[in-house]
Design a protein around this motif. Structure first.
Motif, PDB file in Angstrom:
ATOM      1  N   GLU A 130       8.425  -4.003 -25.096  1.00  0.00           N
ATOM      2  CA  GLU A 130       7.149  -4.302 -25.282  1.00  0.00           C
ATOM      3  C   GLU A 130       6.612  -5.008 -26.580  1.00  0.00           C
ATOM      4  OE1 GLU A 130       3.943  -0.914 -26.644  1.00  0.00           O
ATOM      5  OE2 GLU A 130       5.175  -0.425 -24.745  1.00  0.00           O
ATOM      6  N   LEU A 131       7.745  -5.061 -27.475  1.00  0.00           N
ATOM      7  CA  LEU A 131       7.581  -6.054 -28.710  1.00  0.00           C
ATOM      8  C   LEU A 131       8.455  -7.281 -28.647  1.00  0.00           C
ATOM      9  CD1 LEU A 131       6.613  -2.967 -29.584  1.00  0.00           C
ATOM     10  CD2 LEU A 131       7.414  -3.552 -31.925  1.00  0.00           C
ATOM     11  N   GLY A 132       8.748  -7.496 -27.463  1.00  0.00           N
ATOM     12  CA  GLY A 132       9.541  -9.061 -27.397  1.00  0.00           C
ATOM     13  C   GLY A 132      10.790  -8.976 -27.816  1.00  0.00           C
ATOM     14  N   LEU A 133      11.624  -8.166 -27.749  1.00  0.00           N
ATOM     15  CA  LEU A 133      12.748  -8.012 -28.469  1.00  0.00           C
ATOM     16  C   LEU A 133      13.985  -7.635 -27.630  1.00  0.00           C
ATOM     17  CD1 LEU A 133      11.898  -6.054 -31.609  1.00  0.00           C
ATOM     18  CD2 LEU A 133      12.615  -8.363 -31.670  1.00  0.00           C
ATOM     19  N   THR A 184      -0.869  -8.752 -36.066  1.00  0.00           N
ATOM     20  CA  THR A 184      -1.633  -8.849 -34.710  1.00  0.00           C
ATOM     21  C   THR A 184      -0.990  -7.766 -33.761  1.00  0.00           C
ATOM     22  OG1 THR A 184      -2.066 -11.073 -34.631  1.00  0.00           O
ATOM     23  CG2 THR A 184      -1.863  -9.933 -32.473  1.00  0.00           C
ATOM     24  N   MET A 185       0.663  -7.591 -33.973  1.00  0.00           N
ATOM     25  CA  MET A 185       1.355  -6.654 -33.159  1.00  0.00           C
ATOM     26  C   MET A 185       0.923  -5.024 -33.651  1.00  0.00           C
ATOM     27  SD  MET A 185       5.326  -6.905 -32.525  1.00  0.00           S
ATOM     28  CE  MET A 185       4.786  -8.375 -31.639  1.00  0.00           C
ATOM     29  N   LEU A 186       0.642  -4.691 -34.944  1.00  0.00           N
ATOM     30  CA  LEU A 186       0.380  -3.643 -35.294  1.00  0.00           C
ATOM     31  C   LEU A 186      -1.030  -3.132 -34.738  1.00  0.00           C
ATOM     32  CD1 LEU A 186       1.425  -3.745 -38.839  1.00  0.00           C
ATOM     33  CD2 LEU A 186       2.161  -2.075 -37.189  1.00  0.00           C
ATOM     34  N   ALA A 187      -1.916  -4.099 -34.505  1.00  0.00           N
ATOM     35  CA  ALA A 187      -3.346  -3.818 -34.129  1.00  0.00           C
ATOM     36  C   ALA A 187      -3.203  -3.542 -32.449  1.00  0.00           C
ATOM     37  CB  ALA A 187      -4.369  -5.092 -34.382  1.00  0.00           C
ATOM     38  N   VAL A 188      -2.616  -4.421 -31.769  1.00  0.00           N
ATOM     39  CA  VAL A 188      -2.151  -4.153 -30.365  1.00  0.00           C
ATOM     40  C   VAL A 188      -1.798  -2.760 -30.212  1.00  0.00           C
ATOM     41  CG1 VAL A 188      -1.054  -5.018 -28.390  1.00  0.00           C
ATOM     42  CG2 VAL A 188      -2.118  -6.483 -29.729  1.00  0.00           C
ATOM     43  N   LYS A 192      -3.335   0.394 -28.095  1.00  0.00           N
ATOM     44  CA  LYS A 192      -2.529   0.499 -26.847  1.00  0.00           C
ATOM     45  C   LYS A 192      -2.109   1.945 -26.703  1.00  0.00           C
ATOM     46  CE  LYS A 192       1.249  -0.563 -23.937  1.00  0.00           C
ATOM     47  NZ  LYS A 192       2.312  -1.417 -23.443  1.00  0.00           N
ATOM     48  N   HIS A 193      -1.672   2.630 -27.987  1.00  0.00           N
ATOM     49  CA  HIS A 193      -1.104   3.821 -28.080  1.00  0.00           C
ATOM     50  C   HIS A 193      -2.172   4.929 -28.811  1.00  0.00           C
ATOM     51  CE1 HIS A 193       2.735   2.682 -26.538  1.00  0.00           C
ATOM     52  NE2 HIS A 193       2.820   1.472 -27.273  1.00  0.00           N
ATOM     53  N   GLN A 194      -3.228   4.601 -29.013  1.00  0.00           N
ATOM     54  CA  GLN A 194      -4.173   5.210 -29.838  1.00  0.00           C
ATOM     55  C   GLN A 194      -3.892   5.732 -30.901  1.00  0.00           C
ATOM     56  OE1 GLN A 194      -7.887   5.648 -28.689  1.00  0.00           O
ATOM     57  NE2 GLN A 194      -7.157   3.738 -28.444  1.00  0.00           N
ATOM     58  N   LEU A 195      -3.342   5.023 -31.975  1.00  0.00           N
ATOM     59  CA  LEU A 195      -2.622   5.627 -33.142  1.00  0.00           C
ATOM     60  C   LEU A 195      -3.855   5.364 -34.371  1.00  0.00           C
ATOM     61  CD1 LEU A 195       0.474   3.319 -33.036  1.00  0.00           C
ATOM     62  CD2 LEU A 195       0.498   5.681 -32.239  1.00  0.00           C
ATOM     63  N   ARG A 208      -7.499  -8.878 -41.372  1.00  0.00           N
ATOM     64  CA  ARG A 208      -8.232  -9.665 -40.108  1.00  0.00           C
ATOM     65  C   ARG A 208      -8.209  -8.871 -38.806  1.00  0.00           C
ATOM     66  NH1 ARG A 208      -6.252 -14.441 -42.777  1.00  0.00           N
ATOM     67  NH2 ARG A 208      -4.046 -14.366 -41.512  1.00  0.00           N
ATOM     68  N   HIS A 209      -7.401  -8.139 -38.642  1.00  0.00           N
ATOM     69  CA  HIS A 209      -7.241  -7.208 -37.495  1.00  0.00           C
ATOM     70  C   HIS A 209      -7.701  -5.646 -37.795  1.00  0.00           C
ATOM     71  CE1 HIS A 209      -5.044 -10.428 -35.263  1.00  0.00           C
ATOM     72  NE2 HIS A 209      -4.659 -10.703 -36.483  1.00  0.00           N
TER      73      HIS A 209
END
Length: 228
Positions: A130-133, A184-188, A192-195, A208-209
């Motif tokens: 999910e995080l491109g790793l 950006t990843m933190l915002a996504v 997505k996970h409703q955190l 900015r996010h």
């Protein structure tokens, strides 16, 4: 219901002959799916706010509620268990174990929680993808870039399926391009996970996010326009 609530939280420490108030009966609510950025001068209480929200410290007065659960009278054992179950923590330098691969960093969380090995491996691989790793799953921290290390830190914080995500200067050690990527990843992931996500930062990228920008000044929390 707010996933994270502070009710009348007070924190201070001795300062010479007097007392310096960091948080003066602060109220704060963070809803699921919301990114709240907190800024303030050094020593304004930002780290104290995160420590209290993360149940790492107790307020001198007031209460911290996690998904509606009051923590004011919980024992340390129950606070630790609640933190492990409901709260994900992200640090400025990722704080990865030098001898563990990216996948093993995540699997350690499941192992500590007593989760079945197969389920832990599957969860770790899902988050890495999910995080491109995925292609970096077997890499040690020294073999990862700064941005990759911070992404592993984010994945590790998500391993326990938390409801609250707390990040302390997560982009401070990154160049502007990587800071934007991590913000950006933190915002996504938050949406997505409703955190309920709280980010303490001096950087522009997380702001900015953000859905809200709060400033700590003189022990109080002030809401600012996102462009401020």
């Amino acid at each position: 219901m707010s996933a994270l609530s502070l009710r009348g939280v007070y924190a201070a420490y001795p300062d010479g002959a007097g007392v310096r108030v960091l948080l003066d009966h602060v109220d704060l609510d963070v809803a699921p799916g919301e990114v709240v950025v907190v800024t303030g001068a050094s020593g304004s209480g930002k780290s104290t706010l995160l420590a209290l929200a993360g149940l790492l410290r107790r307020p001198a007065d007031g209460d911290v509620l996690i998904a509606g659960t009051s923590t004011a009278r919980l024992s340390e054992r129950k606070r630790t268990a609640l933190r492990a179950e409901r709260i994900g923590l992200i640090y400025q330098s990722a704080n990865l174990v030098p001898t563990l691969t990216a996948r093993e960093q995540l699997e350690l969380v499941g192992h500590i929680a007593g989760a079945p090995r197969a389920a832990t491996r599957a969860r770790a691989d899902d988050l890495l993808a999910e995080l491109g790793l995925t292609t970096r799953a077997g890499a040690l921290p020294a073999q990862l870039s700064g941005g990759e290390r911070q992404r592993v830190g984010i994945a590790r914080a998500l391993m326990g399926r938390p409801q609250v995500l707390l990040a302390d200067e997560p982009t401070a050690s990154l160049d502007p391009a990587l800071a934007e990527e991590v913000a950006t990843m933190l915002a996504v992931q938050t949406r997505k996970h409703q955190l309920a996500t709280v980010i303490v930062t001096h950087d522009d990228a997380p702001r900015r996010h953000a859905d809200r920008h709060l400033a700590l000044r003189g022990g109080t929390v002030q809401e600012l326009a996102l462009s401020s």
